[in-house]
Design a protein around this motif. Structure first.
Motif, short mmCIF file in Angstrom:
data_model
loop_
_atom_site.label_atom_id
_atom_site.label_comp_id
_atom_site.label_asym_id
_atom_site.label_seq_id
_atom_site.Cartn_x
_atom_site.Cartn_y
_atom_site.Cartn_z
N VAL A 40 49.82 98.74 -7.45
CA VAL A 40 49.47 97.40 -7.01
C VAL A 40 48.08 97.07 -7.55
CG1 VAL A 40 50.80 97.62 -4.87
CG2 VAL A 40 48.35 98.13 -4.87
N VAL A 41 47.71 95.80 -7.45
CA VAL A 41 46.33 95.37 -7.65
C VAL A 41 45.72 95.11 -6.28
CG1 VAL A 41 44.82 93.57 -8.56
CG2 VAL A 41 46.72 94.43 -9.95
N LEU A 42 44.55 95.72 -6.03
CA LEU A 42 43.85 95.55 -4.76
C LEU A 42 42.57 94.76 -4.98
CD1 LEU A 42 43.92 98.97 -2.82
CD2 LEU A 42 44.63 96.74 -1.96
N VAL A 43 42.32 93.76 -4.13
CA VAL A 43 41.09 92.97 -4.19
C VAL A 43 40.54 92.90 -2.77
CG1 VAL A 43 40.07 90.75 -4.71
CG2 VAL A 43 41.93 91.59 -6.11
N GLY A 44 39.26 93.26 -2.61
CA GLY A 44 38.65 93.23 -1.28
C GLY A 44 37.30 92.56 -1.28
N ASP A 45 37.08 91.65 -0.32
CA ASP A 45 35.77 91.01 -0.15
C ASP A 45 34.84 91.96 0.60
OD1 ASP A 45 36.86 88.70 -1.25
OD2 ASP A 45 37.36 87.84 0.70
N ASP A 46 33.59 92.00 0.17
CA ASP A 46 32.57 92.78 0.86
C ASP A 46 31.67 91.83 1.65
OD1 ASP A 46 30.66 94.47 1.81
OD2 ASP A 46 30.06 95.28 -0.14
N PHE A 47 31.93 91.72 2.94
CA PHE A 47 31.19 90.78 3.78
C PHE A 47 29.73 91.19 3.93
CE2 PHE A 47 29.93 88.72 7.77
CZ PHE A 47 30.41 87.44 7.57
N THR A 48 29.41 92.46 3.66
CA THR A 48 28.02 92.90 3.83
C THR A 48 27.11 92.40 2.72
OG1 THR A 48 28.23 95.00 2.61
CG2 THR A 48 28.88 95.00 4.94
N VAL A 49 27.70 91.83 1.66
CA VAL A 49 26.90 91.24 0.58
C VAL A 49 27.15 89.73 0.57
CG1 VAL A 49 26.45 91.17 -1.90
CG2 VAL A 49 27.05 93.34 -0.80
N ARG A 50 26.16 88.97 1.00
CA ARG A 50 26.23 87.51 0.98
C ARG A 50 27.41 86.97 1.77
NH1 ARG A 50 22.14 85.00 -0.70
NH2 ARG A 50 23.43 83.23 -1.28
N GLY A 51 27.85 87.70 2.80
CA GLY A 51 28.92 87.20 3.65
C GLY A 51 30.21 86.94 2.92
N GLY A 52 30.43 87.64 1.80
CA GLY A 52 31.65 87.46 1.04
C GLY A 52 31.70 86.19 0.23
N ALA A 53 30.59 85.44 0.16
CA ALA A 53 30.58 84.18 -0.58
C ALA A 53 30.64 84.43 -2.09
CB ALA A 53 29.32 83.37 -0.25
N ASN A 54 31.17 83.47 -2.81
CA ASN A 54 31.43 83.65 -4.24
C ASN A 54 30.15 83.81 -5.07
OD1 ASN A 54 33.37 83.78 -6.40
ND2 ASN A 54 32.58 81.81 -7.07
N ASP A 55 29.01 83.31 -4.54
CA ASP A 55 27.79 83.42 -5.33
C ASP A 55 27.29 84.86 -5.41
OD1 ASP A 55 27.14 83.51 -2.68
OD2 ASP A 55 25.54 82.02 -2.75
N GLY A 56 27.92 85.78 -4.67
CA GLY A 56 27.57 87.18 -4.80
C GLY A 56 28.58 87.98 -5.58
N ALA A 57 29.61 87.32 -6.11
CA ALA A 57 30.73 88.05 -6.70
C ALA A 57 30.53 88.38 -8.17
CB ALA A 57 32.02 87.26 -6.53
N VAL A 58 29.62 87.72 -8.87
CA VAL A 58 29.31 87.98 -10.26
C VAL A 58 30.49 87.67 -11.18
CG1 VAL A 58 28.47 89.59 -11.98
CG2 VAL A 58 27.64 89.76 -9.63
N GLY A 59 30.35 86.57 -11.90
CA GLY A 59 31.33 86.29 -12.94
C GLY A 59 32.71 85.96 -12.41
N ASP A 60 33.70 86.30 -13.19
CA ASP A 60 35.07 85.90 -12.91
C ASP A 60 35.93 87.07 -12.45
OD1 ASP A 60 34.53 83.25 -13.61
OD2 ASP A 60 34.94 83.63 -15.72
N LYS A 61 35.39 87.91 -11.58
CA LYS A 61 36.15 89.08 -11.14
C LYS A 61 37.45 88.68 -10.44
CE LYS A 61 34.22 92.84 -9.61
NZ LYS A 61 33.40 93.80 -8.81
N LEU A 62 37.39 87.64 -9.64
CA LEU A 62 38.59 87.22 -8.92
C LEU A 62 39.67 86.76 -9.88
CD1 LEU A 62 39.58 86.98 -6.03
CD2 LEU A 62 38.74 84.62 -5.99
N ILE A 63 39.27 85.98 -10.89
CA ILE A 63 40.22 85.54 -11.90
C ILE A 63 40.79 86.73 -12.65
CG2 ILE A 63 40.45 84.24 -14.06
CD1 ILE A 63 38.36 82.30 -13.00
N HIS A 64 39.91 87.69 -12.98
CA HIS A 64 40.36 88.89 -13.69
C HIS A 64 41.41 89.64 -12.90
CE1 HIS A 64 39.74 92.12 -16.69
NE2 HIS A 64 40.01 92.93 -15.68
N ALA A 65 41.21 89.74 -11.59
CA ALA A 65 42.17 90.45 -10.75
C ALA A 65 43.53 89.76 -10.73
CB ALA A 65 41.62 90.57 -9.33
N GLU A 66 43.52 88.42 -10.60
CA GLU A 66 44.79 87.69 -10.58
C GLU A 66 45.52 87.83 -11.92
OE1 GLU A 66 46.19 86.02 -8.01
OE2 GLU A 66 44.57 86.26 -6.57
N LYS A 67 44.77 87.77 -13.02
CA LYS A 67 45.39 87.95 -14.33
C LYS A 67 45.96 89.36 -14.47
CE LYS A 67 42.51 84.75 -17.07
NZ LYS A 67 41.47 84.70 -18.14
#
Length: 515
Positions: free
Chosen positions: A88-115
């Motif tokens: 499977v592909v696993l994606v997890g938000d880390d709430f301890t960094v910026r409350g899980g907001a996208n401005d802490g995610a760096v680049g297009d990791k979420l898009i990369h995971a979906e692709k």
């Protein structure tokens, strides 16, 4: 000379990333009763199977000589893993960094995971804990300008719903695009008291005069009753187990077929109590879930969406080891009459069965759509027509068993009448455009009103019409293909599953999922 210094730096960077948001923030997170993102991944993935992608991403701080001093890791952890022995592909938000907001995610990791899930044809599991959207208000000061809301990931989210199984677990306070990612799933779960889901949180809602706690605003008691989220559980561990079980019924993608397991239940098993499962009194209710459990393989029924759209029960099960989608009318809720939520639940479930090539078993006891002013205001017919369209767009094998009532437009969607389907009726079955109780006054109005004794005339007409409603009369005219002993139902359903198995076809359905 070797590359040892770089390997040492690599090790150092991984150690910094493993700290997540730091000791204090991790401590507060765990004090709230929640696991960290890396603990969650360890819990849901098979031991030692997680292979992280993008684990070095984050925001580094360097000294004047260009040496790394510190690293705030990306708050999106992703990668590949095995769950229940399947990739499977696993994606997890880390709430301890910026409350899980996208401005802490760096680049297009979420898009990369979906692709990655789409192109490798692997199920997607999202461990959602935060907003996951365009970032917090702090992002304005960081960037020096505001951003027009965009959702670059959304085309991939929508596409994946027609290609791979998607599971989302809401494991904390989820808002904005994080909430949208939870809703855009084939199966979603919230943790009672720990998880909340909303468009905007309590602090923003308070500005319009509603002072609510997080649970009052968006707790699981709200969203598992309105259909935004399928199910609620007591613990994160239970959420992980439900995700594993859900995926066990489905293929890795639409380019495969749902896997069979070694059957452990006799296809010829007959339960004597089924003879009396349906009351002779047509106004009496009965419990549908024990009937479902008696007909499918033992302990195989996995119900989805128990607390909403309650005129029907939906879930996955196995018949002689083959995965199937089960729909069953529930007369204990408003007599089994469909409201708009039940029709919507039916549509979503049928779409999922079609997408992943699951044969459908439909246990029918439909009194029709709910009637009255509230039903009309709720647009019940619009939702009902959408449900009928979903049925008539299916190509998966389909078997209907009419247990009792099949009335009106709602019952007309018990199967696709333009192609061959399996269909049986129990001796307790009856059907028509309208129930006799509600139709006599309309059809025989003049005759009844013109009689010397309208009450007696009504009774005479009802007795005369009822004498013609036996399912055996319909069988004589081949309106129903077969009337069966309820105790033989399991055997016939197992035959259906075995005959349907080679008819299933892989590929993307012509009709995509409608979230």
């Amino acid at each position: 000379m070797t590359w040892r210094p770089e390997i040492d730096e690599l090790t150092y960077r991984r150690r910094l990333a493993a700290r997540m948001g730091g000791e204090d923030k991790v401590g507060r997170h765990k004090a709230a009763g929640k696991l960290t993102v890396r603990e969650r991944i360890d819990e849901i993935a098979d031991p030692g199977s997680f292979r992280e992608v993008g684990g070095l991403s984050g925001s580094g701080r360097y000294d004047s000589n260009g040496r790394l001093v510190d690293l705030i890791p990306s708050n999106l952890v992703m990668g590949r893993a095995q769950v229940g022995g399947r990739p499977v592909v696993l994606v997890g938000d880390d709430f301890t960094v910026r409350g899980g907001a996208n401005d802490g995610a760096v680049g297009d990791k979420l898009i990369h995971a979906e692709k990655m899930a789409r192109d490798l044809r692997l199920p997607m599991i999202r461990l959602v804990d935060g907003t996951g959207g365009g970032g917090s208000v702090r992002n304005i000061e960081i960037k020096g300008h505001t951003l027009i809301p965009t959702m670059k990931v959304w085309e991939h989210v929508v596409e994946n719903m027609s290609v791979v199984p998607v599971v989302s677990l809401a494991l904390g306070s989820v808002a904005g695009m994080g909430a949208a990612r939870v809703a855009a799933s084939h199966y979603s779960v919230m943790v009672r008291e720990t998880s909340q889901l909303f468009n905007e949180g309590p602090s923003v809602v308070a500005r319009v005069g509603q002072n609510l706690t997080k649970n009052e605003l968006g707790g699981s008691q709200i969203h598992t009753r309105n259909g935004v989220v399928d199910d609620e559980v007591a613990t994160e561990q239970e959420a992980f187990e439900r995700a594993r079980r859900f995926l066990s019924y489905l293929p890795g993608s639409v380019h495969e077929l749902p896997p069979r397991i070694e059957p452990a239940d006799d296809p010829a098993r007959r339960d004597e109590w089924l003879l009396s499962a349906i009351p002779r009194d047509s106004r009496a209710t009965y419990k549908i879930r024990p009937i479902v459990q008696a007909l499918v393989d033992a302990d195989s029924f996995f119900e989805i969406g128990m607390n909403w759209g309650r005129a029907i029960v939906t879930g996955m099960a196995r018949l002689d080891g083959w995965p199937v989608a089960v729909i069953a009318s529930d007369p204990s809720f408003h007599g089994g009459g469909w409201d708009s939520a039940s029709a919507e639940k039916f549509t979503r479930f049928v779409d999922m069965a079609q997408a992943f090539h699951l044969p459908v078993v439909n246990l029918v006891d439909i009194a029709g759509f709910q009637i009255g002013l509230e039903a009309e205001r709720a647009g019940t017919m619009r939702y009902g027509v959408r449900a009928l369209a979903a049925v008539y767009q299916t190509t998966v094998p389909w078997c209907s068993v009419i247990l009792r009532r099949a009335y009106g437009v709602a019952a007309a969607g018990h199967q696709h009448m333009g192609r061959f389907n399996f269909r049986y009726a129990w001796p307790s079955a009856n059907w028509g455009s309208l129930p006799i109780e509600g139709g006599l006054e309309v059809a025989y109005k003049a005759e009844i009103e013109g009689a010397d004794d309208p009450v007696q005339k009504h009774a005479e007409i009802e007795q005369r019409v009822r004498s013609l409603t036996s399912p055996f009369r319909s069988a004589e005219a081949f309106v129903i293909e077969d009337i069966i002993d309820p105790r033989d139902t399991r055997t016939l359903l197992c035959e259906f599953a075995n005959l349907a198995a080679p008819l299933r076809e892989t590929g993307i359905s012509r009709f995509g999922i409608r979230p």
